[in-house]
Design a protein around this motif. Structure first.
Motif, PDB file in Angstrom:
ATOM      1  N   HIS A  13       3.489  18.253 -10.662  1.00  0.00           N
ATOM      2  CA  HIS A  13       2.614  19.168  -9.937  1.00  0.00           C
ATOM      3  C   HIS A  13       1.749  18.440  -8.903  1.00  0.00           C
ATOM      4  O   HIS A  13       1.105  19.091  -8.062  1.00  0.00           O
ATOM      5  N   LEU A  14       1.735  17.122  -8.943  1.00  0.00           N
ATOM      6  CA  LEU A  14       0.948  16.351  -7.979  1.00  0.00           C
ATOM      7  C   LEU A  14       1.783  15.915  -6.778  1.00  0.00           C
ATOM      8  O   LEU A  14       1.377  16.094  -5.636  1.00  0.00           O
ATOM      9  N   ARG A  15       2.944  15.327  -7.064  1.00  0.00           N
ATOM     10  CA  ARG A  15       3.867  14.926  -6.001  1.00  0.00           C
ATOM     11  C   ARG A  15       5.274  15.133  -6.520  1.00  0.00           C
ATOM     12  O   ARG A  15       5.610  14.639  -7.597  1.00  0.00           O
ATOM     13  N   PRO A  16       6.122  15.839  -5.762  1.00  0.00           N
ATOM     14  CA  PRO A  16       7.496  16.063  -6.241  1.00  0.00           C
ATOM     15  C   PRO A  16       8.268  14.745  -6.275  1.00  0.00           C
ATOM     16  O   PRO A  16       7.980  13.813  -5.517  1.00  0.00           O
ATOM     17  N   SER A  17       9.273  14.676  -7.130  1.00  0.00           N
ATOM     18  CA  SER A  17      10.021  13.428  -7.297  1.00  0.00           C
ATOM     19  C   SER A  17      10.731  13.015  -6.010  1.00  0.00           C
ATOM     20  O   SER A  17      10.843  11.818  -5.719  1.00  0.00           O
ATOM     21  N   TRP A  18      11.227  14.001  -5.220  1.00  0.00           N
ATOM     22  CA  TRP A  18      11.916  13.637  -3.979  1.00  0.00           C
ATOM     23  C   TRP A  18      10.987  12.921  -3.017  1.00  0.00           C
ATOM     24  O   TRP A  18      11.399  11.992  -2.303  1.00  0.00           O
ATOM     25  N   MET A  19       9.720  13.308  -2.999  1.00  0.00           N
ATOM     26  CA  MET A  19       8.754  12.663  -2.116  1.00  0.00           C
ATOM     27  C   MET A  19       8.518  11.209  -2.556  1.00  0.00           C
ATOM     28  O   MET A  19       8.458  10.288  -1.724  1.00  0.00           O
ATOM     29  N   ILE A  20       8.392  11.011  -3.871  1.00  0.00           N
ATOM     30  CA  ILE A  20       8.172   9.663  -4.385  1.00  0.00           C
ATOM     31  C   ILE A  20       9.395   8.790  -4.118  1.00  0.00           C
ATOM     32  O   ILE A  20       9.269   7.614  -3.730  1.00  0.00           O
ATOM     33  N   ARG A  21      10.595   9.356  -4.312  1.00  0.00           N
ATOM     34  CA  ARG A  21      11.815   8.582  -4.073  1.00  0.00           C
ATOM     35  C   ARG A  21      11.928   8.158  -2.616  1.00  0.00           C
ATOM     36  O   ARG A  21      12.314   7.021  -2.317  1.00  0.00           O
ATOM     37  N   ILE A  22      11.601   9.054  -1.709  1.00  0.00           N
ATOM     38  CA  ILE A  22      11.641   8.705  -0.283  1.00  0.00           C
ATOM     39  C   ILE A  22      10.621   7.614   0.014  1.00  0.00           C
ATOM     40  O   ILE A  22      10.905   6.635   0.729  1.00  0.00           O
ATOM     41  N   GLY A  23       9.412   7.775  -0.555  1.00  0.00           N
ATOM     42  CA  GLY A  23       8.381   6.774  -0.330  1.00  0.00           C
ATOM     43  C   GLY A  23       8.780   5.408  -0.859  1.00  0.00           C
ATOM     44  O   GLY A  23       8.583   4.385  -0.189  1.00  0.00           O
ATOM     45  N   LEU A  24       9.384   5.365  -2.052  1.00  0.00           N
ATOM     46  CA  LEU A  24       9.808   4.092  -2.626  1.00  0.00           C
ATOM     47  C   LEU A  24      10.983   3.491  -1.866  1.00  0.00           C
ATOM     48  O   LEU A  24      11.092   2.264  -1.730  1.00  0.00           O
TER      49      LEU A  24
ATOM     50  N   GLY B 227       0.830  -1.196   0.000  1.00  0.00           N
ATOM     51  CA  GLY B 227       0.000   0.000   0.000  1.00  0.00           C
ATOM     52  C   GLY B 227       0.866   1.248   0.000  1.00  0.00           C
ATOM     53  O   GLY B 227       1.002   1.923   1.011  1.00  0.00           O
ATOM     54  N   LEU B 228       1.477   1.519  -1.154  1.00  0.00           N
ATOM     55  CA  LEU B 228       2.404   2.648  -1.248  1.00  0.00           C
ATOM     56  C   LEU B 228       1.770   3.946  -0.781  1.00  0.00           C
ATOM     57  O   LEU B 228       2.381   4.730  -0.043  1.00  0.00           O
ATOM     58  N   ARG B 229       0.523   4.170  -1.153  1.00  0.00           N
ATOM     59  CA  ARG B 229      -0.097   5.456  -0.806  1.00  0.00           C
ATOM     60  C   ARG B 229      -0.443   5.562   0.674  1.00  0.00           C
ATOM     61  O   ARG B 229      -0.659   6.663   1.181  1.00  0.00           O
ATOM     62  N   TYR B 230      -0.467   4.424   1.394  1.00  0.00           N
ATOM     63  CA  TYR B 230      -0.761   4.487   2.826  1.00  0.00           C
ATOM     64  C   TYR B 230       0.365   5.164   3.600  1.00  0.00           C
ATOM     65  O   TYR B 230       0.159   5.629   4.727  1.00  0.00           O
TER      66      TYR B 230
END
Length: 512
Positions: free
Chosen positions: A98-109, A56-59
């Motif tokens: 514009h929805l989620r910055p790449s740094w946020m996605i990288r941290i999440g992944l 659940g990546l978005r959780y």
């Protein structure tokens, strides 16, 4: 049942994934278990999911770190224990800055890769989309990571088979209308929805795993107030002809901060979902709305060169998820975590109720639920499911099993063998053993479905009607023509009507 077994240790209400998981876990510890389900197994929420085993990546955005960690660990367990119905699946996440910055996605992944140990799945990495990509040209970058696919309804059925193999009695199409404590025993009234017969059974402990009906069970059968409340959140999906030829699934971000999956489905289709909409009323009435359909189509068309419309939809489904009411403002933000309530007044029979949960963590939930009442059964064994293959899952990999079956049953078309491997695993032998030709498989209904398989499902997997067979035990409803469906329904309704009743009785006697 004989006299010494006329009181069950545990009676489980609900034949969804949590109910059958609890039944299997408890039966494997030596408890005398009865499970009743008012309809077919997996007839509601558990067959209407996005069919994913995932952390659940978005959780992570809602700080559900414990839930994600547990789900990621369970992902590995289930991949190992059910290699026929669960397989690794890579996901591509197109980046829209514009929805989620790449740094946020990288941290999440990074967290997703490392919150729990990965043994079989590859880690995440960045990707680039070129002009040959199926996504629109304005999207040039993205990310790729691992999760897993599951045949959700078969996961339920296989757990029910596991419970039966351990001695549990599984009663489908049986409704619990009343349950009352008589000292340290529950007296439970059950109604057979097929025959109309009523019986009263006794059990030392009762489990309310009724899913979307968990609070209604308190009102209707127990006649007491539920200790917790749930929110019914509807998730709807559409199925269209394959949008792209890539093996990966896509996870699409939308302007409302929700995500939509586009998943390769049954070889020829794409499964698109899900929505998060509050549902009021009977969970059985859930269906996709025009607004939800338009929403899913719009998200897909914002991302893919191949545009779709309502004319492309070949099937839809909607399921209601019973989520804990945590007073979140948004349906998407409601927790997917689970909890139990054990009601055990001094000297009275215990009641355990399950609230919330998700399909990925069903085994862990089931183990914890049985642990919650195991003190009432001092002779019970220890938990055992973490290393136990589900029925049919005792093989190393699908390719080797396909090769073995092709060699042993060389008269069976490869496409059918491949489907058998993905549905039944080693249980395929129970369908094919003793046969030497397609003619011996009996009447042909289309899409690789023969009489022998239908009879196996009736005799061994509690299947009764058309929907059971073509949507829950398989997904052949996508392939069969209406004429072929009518022929199968006629076969079920006339030729095998008596066999269904007889098999059901024999199955229950065998379990007793």
């Amino acid at each position: 049942m004989n006299a010494k077994n006329d009181i069950h240790d545990l009676l489980v209400i609900g034949g969804g994934i949590n109910g059958v998981g609890i039944a299997a876990d408890a039966a494997g510890r030596g408890l005398n278990v009865l499970l009743c389900e008012m309809n077919d197994l997996a007839s509601s929420t558990s067959s209407n999911s996005s069919k994913l085993i995932h952390g659940g990546l978005r959780y992570l955005e809602y700080y559900e770190f414990r839930l994600v960690r547990e789900a990621l660990a369970e992902r590995e367990v289930l991949l190992k224990n059910a290699p026929h119905i669960i397989r690794p699946l890579r996901f591509r996440l197109p980046h829209r800055r514009h929805l989620r910055p790449s740094w946020m996605i990288r941290i999440g992944l990074f967290m997703y890769d490392n919150l729990a140990k990965r043994m079989t799945l590859k880690g995440s990495h960045g990707i680039k989309f070129d002009k040959n990509s199926p996504v629109v040209d304005k999207i040039t970058k993205g990310f790729e990571y691992s999760d897993a696919w599951v045949d959700d309804a078969r996961l339920v059925v296989l757990n029910a088979i596991a419970a039966r193999d351990k001695g549990a009695r599984i009663m489908t199409r049986t409704r619990c209308s009343n349950a009352k404590r008589v000292g340290d025993i529950w007296e439970v009234t059950l109604h057979d929805n097929q025959t109309g017969q009523k019986q009263v059974v006794k059990t030392k402990a009762l489990v309310n795993a009724a899913g979307p009906w968990v609070t209604r069970f308190f009102d209707d059968a127990l006649k007491i107030r539920s200790p917790k409340q749930i929110r019914l959140i509807k998730g709807s999906h559409i199925i269209v002809p394959r949008i792209h030829t890539e093996s990966q699934a896509y996870i699409l971000q939308n302007e409302d901060n929700r995500i939509v999956f586009v998943i390769p489905y049954e070889d020829d289709f794409s499964l698109i979902g899900t929505t998060d909409v509050e549902h009021i009323g009977d969970p059985a009435t859930a269906s996709i709305s025009t607004e939800e359909t338009d929403y899913l189509i719009s998200v897909v068309n914002d991302h893919f060169k191949h545009q779709i419309s309502t004319k492309d939809i070949v099937a839809t489904y909607a399921g209601v998820r019973p989520l804990l009411d945590d007073e979140s403002d948004s349906a998407a933000a409601v927790t997917r975590d689970y909890t139990f309530e054990v009601d055990a007044p001094q000297g009275k029979a215990p009641l355990l109720s399950v609230f919330g949960g998700k399909i990925t963590t069903y085994r862990k939930l089931s183990e914890a639920a049985v642990n919650g009442i195991i003190d009432y059964f001092p002779s019970a064994g220890k938990s055992w499911t973490v290393d136990a293959a589900l029925p049919g899952g005792n093989f190393d990999n699908q390719h080797n099993l396909q090769t073995s079956l092709q060699r042993q049953y060389n008269w069976l078309p490869r496409k059918i063998i491949n489907r058998y491997v993905r549905s039944y695993g080693m249980l395929s032998h129970e369908i094919c053993a003793g046969l030497s030709s397609l003619e011996e498989m009996g009447q042909y209904f289309g899409a690789g479905l023969y009489q022998r398989e239908v009879e196996y499902l009736i005799e061994n997997e509690w299947a009764v009607n058309l929907e059971d067979i073509i949507w829950r035990r398989s997904k052949l409803g996508l392939q069969l023509t209406q004429t072929e469906k009518d022929a199968l329904e006629s076969f079920l309704g006339t030729t095998t009507a008596s066999k269904i009743v007889t098999s059901t009785i024999e199955l229950q006697q065998k379990q007793a």
